[in-house]
Motif scaffolding. Structure first.
Motif, PDB file in Angstrom:
ATOM      1  N   ASN A 159      38.164  34.628  56.074  1.00 18.51           N
ATOM      2  CA  ASN A 159      38.838  33.466  56.644  1.00 18.51           C
ATOM      3  C   ASN A 159      37.826  32.366  56.975  1.00 18.51           C
ATOM      4  OD1 ASN A 159      40.439  31.660  57.999  1.00 18.51           O
ATOM      5  ND2 ASN A 159      41.457  33.193  59.284  1.00 18.51           N
ATOM      6  N   PRO A 160      37.386  31.634  55.945  1.00 21.67           N
ATOM      7  CA  PRO A 160      36.351  30.616  56.183  1.00 21.67           C
ATOM      8  C   PRO A 160      36.805  29.524  57.152  1.00 21.67           C
ATOM      9  CG  PRO A 160      37.157  30.531  53.899  1.00 21.67           C
ATOM     10  CD  PRO A 160      37.745  31.765  54.527  1.00 21.67           C
ATOM     11  N   ALA A 161      38.097  29.197  57.157  1.00 18.17           N
ATOM     12  CA  ALA A 161      38.580  28.123  58.037  1.00 18.17           C
ATOM     13  C   ALA A 161      38.390  28.516  59.505  1.00 18.17           C
ATOM     14  CB  ALA A 161      40.043  27.818  57.745  1.00 18.17           C
ATOM     15  N   LEU A 162      38.678  29.774  59.806  1.00 21.45           N
ATOM     16  CA  LEU A 162      38.511  30.272  61.178  1.00 21.45           C
ATOM     17  C   LEU A 162      37.043  30.181  61.607  1.00 21.45           C
ATOM     18  CD1 LEU A 162      39.878  31.974  63.595  1.00 21.45           C
ATOM     19  CD2 LEU A 162      38.797  33.934  62.482  1.00 21.45           C
ATOM     20  N   VAL A 163      36.151  30.548  60.695  1.00 20.41           N
ATOM     21  CA  VAL A 163      34.716  30.535  61.000  1.00 20.41           C
ATOM     22  C   VAL A 163      34.248  29.093  61.192  1.00 20.41           C
ATOM     23  CG1 VAL A 163      32.422  31.144  60.142  1.00 20.41           C
ATOM     24  CG2 VAL A 163      34.345  32.721  59.823  1.00 20.41           C
ATOM     25  N   HIS A 164      34.710  28.183  60.319  1.00 22.15           N
ATOM     26  CA  HIS A 164      34.349  26.777  60.509  1.00 22.15           C
ATOM     27  C   HIS A 164      34.865  26.262  61.852  1.00 22.15           C
ATOM     28  CE1 HIS A 164      32.169  25.693  56.961  1.00 22.15           C
ATOM     29  NE2 HIS A 164      33.131  26.068  56.135  1.00 22.15           N
ATOM     30  N   ASP A 165      36.108  26.638  62.209  1.00 27.57           N
ATOM     31  CA  ASP A 165      36.652  26.193  63.506  1.00 27.57           C
ATOM     32  C   ASP A 165      35.743  26.635  64.645  1.00 27.57           C
ATOM     33  OD1 ASP A 165      38.821  25.029  62.363  1.00 27.57           O
ATOM     34  OD2 ASP A 165      40.259  26.628  62.883  1.00 27.57           O
ATOM     35  N   ARG A 221      29.757  16.550  61.818  1.00 28.86           N
ATOM     36  CA  ARG A 221      30.227  17.079  63.111  1.00 28.86           C
ATOM     37  C   ARG A 221      31.317  18.131  62.899  1.00 28.86           C
ATOM     38  NH1 ARG A 221      29.928  14.897  68.712  1.00 28.86           N
ATOM     39  NH2 ARG A 221      31.517  16.035  69.848  1.00 28.86           N
ATOM     40  N   VAL A 222      32.172  17.886  61.893  1.00 26.59           N
ATOM     41  CA  VAL A 222      33.233  18.853  61.580  1.00 26.59           C
ATOM     42  C   VAL A 222      33.079  19.304  60.131  1.00 26.59           C
ATOM     43  CG1 VAL A 222      35.726  19.197  61.396  1.00 26.59           C
ATOM     44  CG2 VAL A 222      34.804  17.769  63.234  1.00 26.59           C
ATOM     45  N   MET A 223      32.868  20.591  59.934  1.00 26.25           N
ATOM     46  CA  MET A 223      32.774  21.133  58.571  1.00 26.25           C
ATOM     47  C   MET A 223      34.128  21.721  58.179  1.00 26.25           C
ATOM     48  SD  MET A 223      29.039  23.045  58.467  1.00 26.25           S
ATOM     49  CE  MET A 223      29.106  23.320  56.691  1.00 26.25           C
ATOM     50  N   THR A 224      34.472  21.629  56.881  1.00 30.13           N
ATOM     51  CA  THR A 224      35.740  22.202  56.423  1.00 30.13           C
ATOM     52  C   THR A 224      35.515  23.019  55.153  1.00 30.13           C
ATOM     53  OG1 THR A 224      36.376  20.439  54.899  1.00 30.13           O
ATOM     54  CG2 THR A 224      36.929  20.089  57.218  1.00 30.13           C
ATOM     55  N   VAL A 225      36.513  23.817  54.809  1.00 30.96           N
ATOM     56  CA  VAL A 225      36.390  24.666  53.621  1.00 30.96           C
ATOM     57  C   VAL A 225      36.344  23.853  52.328  1.00 30.96           C
ATOM     58  CG1 VAL A 225      37.379  26.793  54.522  1.00 30.96           C
ATOM     59  CG2 VAL A 225      38.893  25.024  53.667  1.00 30.96           C
ATOM     60  N   THR A 226      36.829  22.607  52.384  1.00 25.34           N
ATOM     61  CA  THR A 226      36.860  21.823  51.146  1.00 25.34           C
ATOM     62  C   THR A 226      35.601  20.973  50.941  1.00 25.34           C
ATOM     63  OG1 THR A 226      38.130  20.167  52.340  1.00 25.34           O
ATOM     64  CG2 THR A 226      39.377  21.695  50.950  1.00 25.34           C
TER      65      THR A 226
END
Ligand code: OAD
Ligand code: ZN
Length: 235
Positions: free
Chosen positions: A46-52, A126-131
């Protein structure tokens, strides 16, 4: 008043800047499942969770300011005639902002992004995302430049070399539960360095350090640094 000093830093040093520690009651590992947010397997699931999770840590760190412990350690580096090296497990940049320059981030940095496909590194937004895509190879495999459980901490050879030559090894604000960082005190003892632990409370490993100073880092670290710089502590 010379000698080589290696300091191992943990989350307790940044606690009074408002950054949460991991294993204290109510700490980050009470709130989050370590296996889901701090392992390569969790990132794959779950990369999105880790980025969050790391986006939140990054936002906290960017909004925080160095405290008196960070500032005192920068004064130690500037004023000590011998070598001073900070080996930090922390992923914030509060030591840099306080003015320290001899610093190894063994667990990586929140300010960095890393491409899992090609190994390219660049400053994290500041904010990383899966895309997000890698500026080097274009792959959408970008991750925070953080060392996860099961991965090898950065620059271990340089760290072992510095510890092997240390006259004084100081551990500040770390529970001493995560290896290889936790094993550095044993390496220091083998190198016949003096060992000192500074922590809110003495660690769960009594007898490992020659000396222990207990108290909040923002109070006890500046006092210790002043004594070192005044030549009141011989090493
Ligand atoms: P921990 O949360 O395990 O330990 C923090 C230590 O700081 C505890 O021993 C507290 O008693 C102490 N402490 C808390 N507040 C303090 C204060 N104001 N002054 C002085 N000491 C204080 O954090 P670390 O030991 O840094 O790794 O954790 C090591 C690694 O485990 C981290 O780098 C992180 C984590 O999982 C990764 O994510 C790879
Ligand atoms: Zn790449």
């Amino acid at each position: 008043m010379t000698g080589r000093i290696v300091l191992l830093i943990g989350a307790g040093v940044s606690a009074e800047s408002g950054l949460g520690t991991f294993r204290d009651k109510g700490g980050l590992w009470d709130q989050y499942d370590l296996a889901e947010v701090a392992t390569p397997e969790g990132f794959a699931r779950n990369p999105a969770l880790v980025h969050d999770f790391y986006n939140a840590r990054r936002a906290n760190a960017l909004d925080a300011t160095p405290n008196a412990a960070h500032e005192a350690l920068a004064r130690l580096e500037q004023g000590w005639p011998g070598e001073v090296l900070l080996v930090t497990q922390n992923v914030d940049d509060l030591h840099e902002r306080a003015g320290s320059s001899r610093l190894i981030h063994m667990h990586g940095v929140l300010t960095g992004a890393l491409c899992a496909a090609c190994g390219h590194r660049w400053p994290a937004p500041r904010v990383m995302t899966v895309t997000d895509s890698c500026p080097g190879c274009g792959a959408s495999a970008t991750r925070p430049d953080i060392v996860w459980f099961g991965e090898m901490p950065y620059r271990m050879e340089a760290i072992y070399e510095a510890v092997a030559q240390a006259d004084l090894f100081v551990s500040i604000g770390t529970s001493g539960e995560v290896y290889p960082a936790a094993g550095l005190v044993e390496e220091a003892r083998i190198a016949r360095a003096e060992t000192l632990e500074i922590n809110l409370e003495p660690s769960s490993r009594p007898g490992v350090f020659d000396q222990v100073i207990a108290g909040p880092a923002s109070e006890v670290v500046p006092l210790w640094v002043e004594k070192m710089l005044a030549g009141e502590i011989q090493i």
